[in-house]
Design an enzyme around this catalytic site. Sequence first.
Site, PDB file in Angstrom:
ATOM      1  CE  LYS A 100       4.409  -2.754   5.971  1.00  0.00           C
ATOM      2  NZ  LYS A 100       3.136  -3.438   5.669  1.00  0.00           N
ATOM      3  CE1 TYR A 123      35.224  -6.973 -10.204  1.00  0.00           C
ATOM      4  CE2 TYR A 123      33.455  -5.585  -9.343  1.00  0.00           C
ATOM      5  CZ  TYR A 123      34.684  -6.219  -9.175  1.00  0.00           C
ATOM      6  OH  TYR A 123      35.357  -6.089  -7.998  1.00  0.00           O
TER       7      TYR A 123
HETATM    8  C1  LIG Z   1       2.344  -2.560   5.045  1.00  0.00           C
HETATM    9  C2  LIG Z   1       0.878  -2.577   5.209  1.00  0.00           C
HETATM   10  C3  LIG Z   1       0.120  -1.454   4.889  1.00  0.00           C
HETATM   11  C4  LIG Z   1       0.705  -0.228   4.210  1.00  0.00           C
HETATM   12  O1  LIG Z   1       0.900  -0.547   2.836  1.00  0.00           O
HETATM   13  P1  LIG Z   1       1.326   0.534   1.737  1.00  0.00           P
HETATM   14  O2  LIG Z   1       1.142  -0.185   0.460  1.00  0.00           O
HETATM   15  O3  LIG Z   1       2.758   0.860   1.982  1.00  0.00           O
HETATM   16  O4  LIG Z   1       0.451   1.703   1.907  1.00  0.00           O
HETATM   17  C5  LIG Z   1      -1.231  -1.489   5.168  1.00  0.00           C
HETATM   18  N1  LIG Z   1      -1.812  -2.591   5.718  1.00  0.00           N
HETATM   19  C6  LIG Z   1      -1.110  -3.701   6.008  1.00  0.00           C
HETATM   20  C7  LIG Z   1      -1.793  -4.871   6.606  1.00  0.00           C
HETATM   21  C8  LIG Z   1       0.250  -3.743   5.755  1.00  0.00           C
HETATM   22  O5  LIG Z   1       0.939  -4.851   6.038  1.00  0.00           O
END
Ligand SMILES: *Cc1c(COP(=O)(O)O)cnc(C)c1O
Length: 370
Positions: free
Chosen positions: A35, A257
């Site tokens: 994702k 800055y």
């Molecule tokens: C994003 C996600 C994962 C993976 O999580 P990590 O901490 O990056 O390993 C697993 N299960 C769900 C439901 C997620 O949303």
Amino acid sequence: MSDRVTATVDLAAIRHNLRQVRRRAPGARVMAAVKADAYGHGAVPVARTLEAAGVDALAVACIEEALTLREAHIRTPITLLEGILSAEEANLAAYERLQIVLNDFWQVQLLESMPASASLQVWFKLDSGMHRLGFPLSAVPRLSAVLERNPGWQFCGWMTHLACADEMDNPMTQRQIEDFDAALLGLPGARSIANSAGLLGWPSAAQRDWVRPGLALYGASPLPGKVGLDLGLQPVLTLTSRLIARRDYEAGAGIGYGSAYRCPEPMSIGVAAVGYADGIHRSLSSGAPILVGGQPARIAGRVSMDMITLDLREAPAAVVGDEVLLWGAALPAERLAAHAGTLAYELFCGLTNRVRFRYVDSAGSRLDLR
Ligand SMILES: *Cc1c(COP(=O)(O)O)cnc(C)c1O
């Protein structure tokens, strides 16, 4: 695009990390989280690499991310972690053979109103204590009834998500695992509990039908105080820029800055061509560690949109044109993230489209650009 800021993504490191995941969860199938554009690493090249390495499934947040992968001819099963939001999305999910994670009864109703011919693949997500998404554990009997009255659905299994798996002394995780198991006692269906922290920290969560790693595949550690290399993982992304100026200043000179950094003594200040518009958080101002030509340096003063200023007192040999390393194997992203009061997750996802991506395969010779 110029090579001002380059993210070099080593596909061989992704394969290495997948092997490490399999070693930690022998017998489990692996659903790789890609994702958010594969945590900023590039969804399509990462998914292709994982597919070629035999990953069992890919996980995305939403339908758009899944369609991007299908358009790139990724055939591996894809799971929609947030499920579907409308009948239109449900139809698309069925058509593209996506696995839908159902989190609530309104989504069940939506699917039950679809033509019976639609080939639906569903997971049920149970809330075992995270209290974000998922059915309460008490809903399990009703969910079994949903499956019985929809024999055409392909049932993928039951999943839950851990809230505190990165805290090794927190009893919450064991409680979540036990409650999840108890609610499903004797029921058929695959089980999935562990994200990266669950996988790396909690064997009782990892030893299930499916594990769902994200961060670990990118070579970073979800466990505080540890970096990916400590856990046998290889950082996948190396973020580099260039030193574009070096000047000497008198004691008391204010830098950048707000003159937010004052030179405590006569010293050299370098300028690197990378800033918050590339994904270097402004909260990384003064003190954050950086490497210039392999020598240690620190951010001095505020991060600007396109540049950072660097204290070069420990990098006397640094010259204009030197490579500036923001993170990579020699300087784990977890360290920089800790300095910004955030996580490697957020640094990765914060890279912007001004960064040039280079894909390399340290095990072969393939190299292409995004
Ligand atoms: C994003 C996600 C994962 C993976 O999580 P990590 O901490 O990056 O390993 C697993 N299960 C769900 C439901 C997620 O949303």
